[in-house]
Enzyme design. Structure first.
Site, short mmCIF file in Angstrom:
data_model
loop_
_atom_site.label_atom_id
_atom_site.label_comp_id
_atom_site.label_asym_id
_atom_site.label_seq_id
_atom_site.Cartn_x
_atom_site.Cartn_y
_atom_site.Cartn_z
N HIS A 258 0.85 -1.19 0.00
CA HIS A 258 0.00 0.00 0.00
C HIS A 258 0.89 1.24 0.00
O HIS A 258 1.92 1.27 0.68
CB HIS A 258 -0.90 -0.01 1.25
N ARG A 281 -6.70 10.23 0.02
CA ARG A 281 -6.38 10.71 -1.32
C ARG A 281 -7.63 10.82 -2.18
O ARG A 281 -7.76 11.72 -3.00
CB ARG A 281 -5.35 9.77 -1.97
#
Length: 484
Positions: A258, A281
């Site tokens: 990740h 994000r």
């Protein structure tokens, strides 16, 4: 009359709980075994949400299961496109099942289990916003797991034994007949030796992946990831237990790193890190390297963002392998992240600061991004979705939220092979009698890269399928009632 054997579920994360909840509706007894002292597995920590295509909560009704299917195939990469025709067909059935059952999975959680999933964000690799989470303070994984556990509490047909570590699947002839497990009790616990037991019945494995098995399976299949931090606790993988009775495995070298795990200033070299949810994000957050520049479309697939971080930012000088990356959100994006941001700020992982404190280069970079958000110019990295970011005029005194992040081992796409009915496959792709699997312990659904929001979805979709299939098997082999 002898008691009817239960369906044995190994693992108490979302896949196991979904299977158990489904079996109970068929009036089938369930015995759940989990090695951990408390239920929930890694599912309880999931923070971005659960995917669903074509739900009533999505801001656009243009999304469909077919579009989700194509997004997932694209994300799966070469292991899908270069597979043999038979293997490609098997994978496509799995992916199609995931996508076409996604809206029903969300509806089941909302309408039947009472989970609130009204907020929807767009994560990397997705054509449309389809990752659902609640508007409240709790992370979606926690909310979903809690709801399913509450629904099972008090059910006479359901029993959960914690601290029970399965060591062997019992197979007689062509059929799985149960499991052997150990419990740590009394003197055995003090001496580190478990007490051995055998439990009879058909089996559903829902034990998760091996991303925290750094010295075992991770070292065996991906030695290049040695000393990279992880979001998973240190526990051994369980696929070898299934391999020992003939289960086939696939994609074992496909491990997802990740892009964003938090670097805690209080313990920067920690091997286990808290995930900086991709939702941050999705709501508009950007990534800056050590000189204050952006270097990637933050909503590209996880693998591409990770590759960009490793190629475009400087390694940090710590005992753990990590990189110098700063995650930045404006006040609107931070507010949209809600309780997630409250938690991260409380933990000291995100700080309220000003653009000026990030430096002149960062100020210029953030203004360029703000210009893309406002439509003054195209984003140089091709980003099209900016979440809830509203900042357009950037000044040194402008308030933002920032935190240090680094790539972390997060998820293993490889595991035991299953078909679209969640049946574990042995040699030559033949289903094994009396054995099913669901969730991260399986392989073939995600390929080289898992889309954010698809781990919880996979658990619900294939957990429910495993529950239904095991229920039908149980009725066929033990007719005459659920409790003997």
């Amino acid at each position: 009359m002898a008691m009817t054997p239960p369906v044995i579920i190994v693992g108490s994360g979302l896949a196991g709980l979904s299977a158990a909840s489904t079996l109970i509706t068929h009036n089938i007894p369930v015995q759940m075994l989990d090695r951990a002292p408390k239920p929930g597995g890694n599912s309880i920590k999931a923070s971005s949400g659960i995917n669903g295509a074509g739900t009533r909560f999505q801001p656009t009704q243009a999304d469909t299961a077919e579009i989700f299917l194509q997004d997932t195939i694209k994300s799966a990469g070469l292991v899908f496109t270069q597979a043999s025709s038979d293997e490609r067909a098997r994978r496509e059935k799995l992916i199609s099942t995931l996508a076409h059952c996604s809206a029903d999975a969300v509806n089941w959680l909302v309408d039947e289990k009472g989970v609130e999933l009204s907020k929807v964000a767009q994560l990397g690799g997705h054509t449309y916003p389809r990752t659902h989470r609640g508007a409240g303070r709790d992370p979606p994984g926690f909310s979903i797991v809690r709801a399913l556990l509450e629904g099972l509490k008090g059910q006479d047909l359901f029993t959960l034994w914690s601290g029970a570590r399965v060591t062997k699947v019992v197979r007689e002839g062509e059929s799985v007949k149960g499991v052997e497990y150990v419990t740590m009790e009394g003197e055995g616990e003090r001496q580190g030796q478990g007490l051995a037991h055998t439990l009879h019945g058909p089996v559903i494995f829902a034990t998760g992946g091996f991303a925290g098995d750094s010295r075992g399976m991770l070292a065996r299949y991906r030695s290049d990831l040695a000393n990279l931090p992880s979001t998973n606790e240190a526990r051994e993988g369980t696929q070898p237990i299934l391999e020992a009775v003939g289960a086939s495995v696939v994609d074992m070298d496909c491990v997802q790193v990740h892009p964003t795990g938090f670097v805690d200033s209080k313990d920067p070299a920690a091997l286990v890190k808290i995930l900086a949810a991709e939702m941050l994000r999705g709501e508009g957050g950007i990534l800056l390297n050590g000189d204050g520049s952006r270097f990637v479309n933050e909503l590209d697939t996880r693998q591409r963002v990770v590759d960009a971080i490793m190629q475009s930012t400087c390694p940090m000088e710590t005992s753990t392998r990590q990189w110098d990356v700063t995650l930045v959100l404006d006040e609107s994006a931070a507010a949209a992240a809600g309780s997630h941001m409250d938690f991260y700020v409380w933990k000291g992982l995100m700080q309220k600061t000003t653009v000026g404190e990030l430096g002149l280069a960062a100020l210029k970079t953030i203004q360029q991004y703000a210009d893309a958000v406002s439509g003054k110019k195209e984003d140089p990295f091709g980003r099209k979705s900016f979440g809830r970011w509203t900042l357009t005029e950037v000044m040194p005194e402008t308030v933002v939220y920032a935190g240090q992040v680094t790539p972390v081992v997060h998820f293993t796409m490889g595991g035991v092979m299953i078909d679209e009915h969640s049946r574990v496959l042995g040699a030559n792709g033949i289903p094994m009698e009396g054995l099913w699997a669901a969730g991260e312990v399986t392989g073939g659904v995600h390929g080289q890269n898992r889309l954010g929001g698809s781990s919880l979805l996979e658990c619900v979709v294939f957990g429910r399928i495993a529950g239904n299939e095991a229920a039908e098997w149980h009725k066929k082999h033990y007719p005459g009632g659920s409790s003997g």
